[in-house]
Design a protein around this motif. Sequence first.
Motif, mmCIF file in Angstrom:
data_model
loop_
_atom_site.group_PDB
_atom_site.id
_atom_site.type_symbol
_atom_site.label_atom_id
_atom_site.label_comp_id
_atom_site.label_asym_id
_atom_site.label_seq_id
_atom_site.Cartn_x
_atom_site.Cartn_y
_atom_site.Cartn_z
ATOM 1 N N ASP A 140 0.813 -1.233 0.007
ATOM 2 C CA ASP A 140 0.063 0.040 -0.036
ATOM 3 C C ASP A 140 0.947 1.292 0.013
ATOM 4 O OD1 ASP A 140 -2.452 1.076 -0.244
ATOM 5 O OD2 ASP A 140 -2.420 1.483 2.121
ATOM 6 N N TYR A 172 4.078 0.906 2.609
ATOM 7 C CA TYR A 172 4.380 -0.367 3.719
ATOM 8 C C TYR A 172 3.854 -1.785 2.903
ATOM 9 C CZ TYR A 172 -0.741 0.088 4.599
ATOM 10 O OH TYR A 172 -2.064 0.066 4.679
ATOM 11 N N GLU A 212 -10.608 3.915 2.973
ATOM 12 C CA GLU A 212 -9.763 4.849 2.233
ATOM 13 C C GLU A 212 -10.005 4.913 0.957
ATOM 14 O OE1 GLU A 212 -5.582 3.984 3.547
ATOM 15 O OE2 GLU A 212 -5.701 5.419 5.398
ATOM 16 N N GLU A 214 -8.989 4.494 -2.531
ATOM 17 C CA GLU A 214 -7.712 3.973 -3.094
ATOM 18 C C GLU A 214 -7.781 3.616 -4.524
ATOM 19 O OE1 GLU A 214 -4.292 2.550 -1.100
ATOM 20 O OE2 GLU A 214 -5.283 3.112 0.892
ATOM 21 N N ASP A 246 -8.896 0.485 1.523
ATOM 22 C CA ASP A 246 -8.033 0.076 2.718
ATOM 23 C C ASP A 246 -8.692 0.530 3.951
ATOM 24 O OD1 ASP A 246 -5.784 -0.520 4.010
ATOM 25 O OD2 ASP A 246 -4.820 1.449 3.704
ATOM 26 N N LYS A 266 -4.689 -2.198 9.846
ATOM 27 C CA LYS A 266 -4.871 -2.249 8.360
ATOM 28 C C LYS A 266 -5.227 -3.875 7.716
ATOM 29 C CE LYS A 266 -3.667 1.865 7.156
ATOM 30 N NZ LYS A 266 -4.361 2.870 6.276
ATOM 31 N N THR A 373 -4.629 6.803 -0.234
ATOM 32 C CA THR A 373 -5.790 7.634 -0.276
ATOM 33 C C THR A 373 -5.807 8.776 -1.234
ATOM 34 O OG1 THR A 373 -6.102 6.599 1.829
ATOM 35 C CG2 THR A 373 -7.847 8.469 1.386
#
Length: 440
Positions: A140, A172, A212, A214, A246, A266, A373
């Motif tokens: 991500d 990450y 989020e 994305e 996410d 997450k 995001t």
Amino acid sequence: MAILLDETNDAKRTSWVTSANGHGDFPIQNLPLGIFSVRGDTPRGGVAIGDEVFDLKAASDAKLVSGDADKAARAASNPTLNELMALGAGPRAALRKQLSALLAAGTAESARAKPLASKLLHKAADCTLHLPAKIGAYTDFFAGITHAENGGKRRGANPPLSPNYKYVPVAYHSRASTVRPSGVPVRRPNGQRVVDGEQLPTFGPCLKMDFELEFGIWVGQGNAWGEPIPTGQAFDHIYGFCMLNDWSARDIQRWESAPLGPFLSKNFGTTISPWMVTPEALAPFRIAQPARPEGDPKPLPYLWDEADQREGQLDLEIEVLIHTEAMRAKGAPPQRIAVSNTKHLYWTVAQMVAHHTCGGCALEPGDIFGSGTISGPTPENYGSIAELSFDGTKDITLANGEIRRWVQDGDDIYLRAHGRRAGYASIGFGDCCARMVAAK
Ligand code: MN
């Protein structure tokens, strides 16, 4: 890396699958790839066309496709598309050309094939859509600069962006095993968090649930371990795109993230739209990477490619909608709470691929990236509820009078995306939706 416009993008092309003509997501110019099953039968590859799904295995068995297109259709006959994705762009583009001719109204190919091809369609309403690929790894990114700045401000960082942000496409490694397709509910996690007004952590359900907004990026052909992918070749390694939520437990994240970043906040669930929209379908919506603001550093040479700067970004409108239990009970439609655009990304997808591999990391077919995001410059463009509610300090009042500061149990969160450009058919990604359900 050039993705050329051709007859498959022609806005004048219509389909004998009449529901495709003027369809909001899946006109004949889109033809996204996915994995479907009908009433519990074996999952296999298909293509969305209007309100129908076209069976690729059956098309290959019936010899409706040939050459590289048949190679692609056969590779798509498995319960995942990884084998197809490993073949790269050539067979994908060949399949698209033949399917477009086959499904078009008024072509010689379709006149010949329609009696047989029309038997290989399934009503989308009868189909279950699965994850399109076995996901080996999920990374991500954090390429939405406004979201990064807003996060820094919430944490009281001054300046809000870390000094590395404009040099490094920050990311990450997230969790592949808990990615699910649209429609699968996501359970609120329990975890350690410091409740507002307290000093010490307690264990319990997340109290600050967020989404989020994305953009998801599917990796096709990978690279050998130790062999970086240059920015100028990176787009060729991308197989398709989806929308990606996410889900983020902000209270758990705040407590756990020092010093190594997000973990349990997450990894409990990520929702993606199940159709892979191809680079060929998105060719009309490619744009130059917007110029960086005055004073920002030029990307380091390994992240710089002239062609990527010229046409490596995408212009897609993306949005978040909420459909609460009360709205559903009243038969009210989902309500849009944010609208943004992929062009707000600070890095191109090619730069993400190049950075991911610059130290020798091997990407594999079926790996997925989240973009980060994608918030835009003004509050109506904010792609997370933490930003929309200013970290839970401001009410978001919905049209029916309900108030949200965080996502509540029973809320359906939808992400949607559309490409629209004068002279071209609009295409969409289909739903990326999941319901948040109560913690165990
Ligand atoms: Mn994220």
